[in-house]
Design a protein around this motif. Structure first.
Motif, PDB file in Angstrom:
ATOM      1  N   LEU A 184       1.768   7.781   6.605  1.00  0.00           N
ATOM      2  CA  LEU A 184       2.998   8.532   6.390  1.00  0.00           C
ATOM      3  C   LEU A 184       2.847   9.517   5.240  1.00  0.00           C
ATOM      4  O   LEU A 184       2.165   9.230   4.247  1.00  0.00           O
ATOM      5  CB  LEU A 184       4.157   7.590   6.027  1.00  0.00           C
ATOM      6  N   ARG A 185       3.482  10.668   5.354  1.00  0.00           N
ATOM      7  CA  ARG A 185       3.680  11.506   4.179  1.00  0.00           C
ATOM      8  C   ARG A 185       4.611  10.775   3.215  1.00  0.00           C
ATOM      9  O   ARG A 185       5.456   9.979   3.638  1.00  0.00           O
ATOM     10  CB  ARG A 185       4.317  12.843   4.579  1.00  0.00           C
ATOM     11  N   ARG A 186       4.495  11.093   1.946  1.00  0.00           N
ATOM     12  CA  ARG A 186       5.349  10.399   0.970  1.00  0.00           C
ATOM     13  C   ARG A 186       6.827  10.650   1.228  1.00  0.00           C
ATOM     14  O   ARG A 186       7.661   9.787   0.938  1.00  0.00           O
ATOM     15  CB  ARG A 186       4.958  10.741  -0.467  1.00  0.00           C
ATOM     16  N   ASP A 187       7.184  11.809   1.760  1.00  0.00           N
ATOM     17  CA  ASP A 187       8.604  12.091   1.995  1.00  0.00           C
ATOM     18  C   ASP A 187       9.086  11.637   3.384  1.00  0.00           C
ATOM     19  O   ASP A 187      10.204  11.954   3.789  1.00  0.00           O
ATOM     20  CB  ASP A 187       8.911  13.575   1.785  1.00  0.00           C
ATOM     21  N   SER A 230       0.836  -1.197   0.000  1.00  0.00           N
ATOM     22  CA  SER A 230       0.000   0.000   0.000  1.00  0.00           C
ATOM     23  C   SER A 230       0.870   1.244   0.000  1.00  0.00           C
ATOM     24  O   SER A 230       2.019   1.215   0.473  1.00  0.00           O
ATOM     25  CB  SER A 230      -0.924   0.006   1.226  1.00  0.00           C
ATOM     26  N   PRO A 231       0.371   2.367  -0.519  1.00  0.00           N
ATOM     27  CA  PRO A 231       1.147   3.607  -0.530  1.00  0.00           C
ATOM     28  C   PRO A 231       1.425   4.086   0.899  1.00  0.00           C
ATOM     29  O   PRO A 231       0.648   3.805   1.816  1.00  0.00           O
ATOM     30  CB  PRO A 231       0.224   4.590  -1.264  1.00  0.00           C
ATOM     31  N   PRO A 232       2.526   4.814   1.095  1.00  0.00           N
ATOM     32  CA  PRO A 232       2.826   5.332   2.436  1.00  0.00           C
ATOM     33  C   PRO A 232       1.666   6.129   3.029  1.00  0.00           C
ATOM     34  O   PRO A 232       1.398   6.030   4.227  1.00  0.00           O
ATOM     35  CB  PRO A 232       4.055   6.224   2.205  1.00  0.00           C
ATOM     36  N   GLU A 233       0.972   6.906   2.190  1.00  0.00           N
ATOM     37  CA  GLU A 233      -0.140   7.726   2.678  1.00  0.00           C
ATOM     38  C   GLU A 233      -1.226   6.880   3.319  1.00  0.00           C
ATOM     39  O   GLU A 233      -1.921   7.335   4.237  1.00  0.00           O
ATOM     40  CB  GLU A 233      -0.737   8.547   1.524  1.00  0.00           C
TER      41      GLU A 233
END
Length: 343
Positions: A25-28, A18-21
């Protein structure tokens, strides 16, 4: 050529699904492992601290190719007779001839002359078979922005088995993506935010863009494994970007490539002396890097040819040791995973 890719054991749970978001989490804010090219020493941090590992005057090169929804579904006709009402068509790579693509049609028994109807506005004809390859060359009835507008309304992003949910296409884009054409996300740039790019610039760490549209890396058939030389991709480097690169090198500062696509494009320019073209460059430990001084990349799966490229930056021994440390520290792999700076 047989690839020299390295092998190791990767636990399934380290494949980022899954995406960090979606993980809070923020992407950075994904994790960052920094690997020293000379000593093999690894440091562990978060991606938004990237500027701590770069110097004023260094130049970051990003790939601004935009991910397209490359998985389409069509009605399949032969001699005007319906073969099936739903066949999957995965775009593999775009050709310079207008509206022509290599594509994986599942099942792979499509023949020259067969027609694929995606909607009342878009269809394609099979115009060539690719020898023993499962790919077929198809010609669409639309091209340019009209073609992309249609597939953005019809298609979905390529999703591999470790992705457990059909995430929206927006999750497969970098914040700076501007030129549609990549079948798979140029994922090394995903962790960048505009805030981080601004922070880097405020410390005189500049960035420029190149363009290389990524192709389909897996053809659903383990018995057909194309060599890296068969993976031809189109690249473009602007005169402005090349000028900035040469100035950076002349001043003794470093050029940092964000992703294997950027390394491939820049080193292809160094070899061909052409700012645009099609490259099948295969970089291994035997390749003397001419432009790129460091690479920012994700973590690559066992036996991936991208690992061969990393051995042009750091020894196999140091790389395998670093990957062992990443596994022990529970770093996450693939496009939604963590990051690795080799410098």
């Amino acid at each position: 050529m047989v690839t020299e890719a390295l092998d190791f054991y990767l636990p399934n749970e380290l494949n980022a699904s899954s995406p960090p978001e979606k993980r809070g989490l923020r992407r950075d804010h994904v994790r960052l492992m920094v690997l020293n090219r000379a000593s093999g020493e690894s440091r562990h941090d978060r991606f938004f601290h990237l500027s701590n590992y770069l110097n004023p005057g260094d130049l970051i090169i990003l790939n601004n190719s935009r991910t397209i929804p490359a998985v389409l579904y069509a009605k399949w006709f032969r001699n005007h007779i319906l073969i099936t009402s739903k066949v999957e068509v995965r775009l593999a790579r775009m050709h310079r001839e207008e509206n022509t693509w290599d594509a994986l049609i599942v099942p792979t028994t499509a023949e020259i002359g067969d027609t694929l109807y995606f909607s009342s506005e878009l269809s394609a004809t099979v115009i060539n078979e690719k020898g023993d390859s499962p790919l077929r060359r198809i010609r669409f009835t639309k091209n340019g922005s009209e073609f992309f507008n249609l597939i953005y309304s019809l298609g979905e992003p390529v999703r591999y088995e470790y992705i457990n949910h059909p995430w929206d296409l927006d999750y497969y884009q970098t914040v700076f993506a501007s030129h549609p054409g990549s079948v798979e996300m140029p994922s090394a740039g995903r962790a960048f935010s505009w805030e981080l790019l601004f922070q880097l610039k405020s410390k005189n760490i500049q960035h420029e863009y190149i363009q290389l549209h990524t192709g389909l890396s897996y053809l659903l058939d383990d018995s057909w494994n194309p060599t890296p030389e068969e993976n031809k991709e189109e690249y473009q480097v602007s005169e402005q970007t090349m000028k900035r690169i040469l100035e950076t090198k002349a001043s003794g500062h470093r050029v940092i490539a964000v992703g294997t696509t950027v390394v491939r494009a820049l080193e292809s320019v160094a070899n061909s002396k052409k700012l645009s073209g099609v490259t099948n460059l295969y970089i291994t430990k035997h390749y003397p890097l001419k432009i790129v001084d460091g690479i920012l990349t994700g973590f690559h799966e066992p036996k991936a040819s991208h690992l061969d490229m990393l051995t042009a930056f750091v020894s196999e021994h140091h790389l395998l040791h670093a990957y062992d440390q990443a596994i022990k520290n529970r770093y996450l792999w693939h496009e939604f995973g963590d990051m690795n700076l080799i410098i």
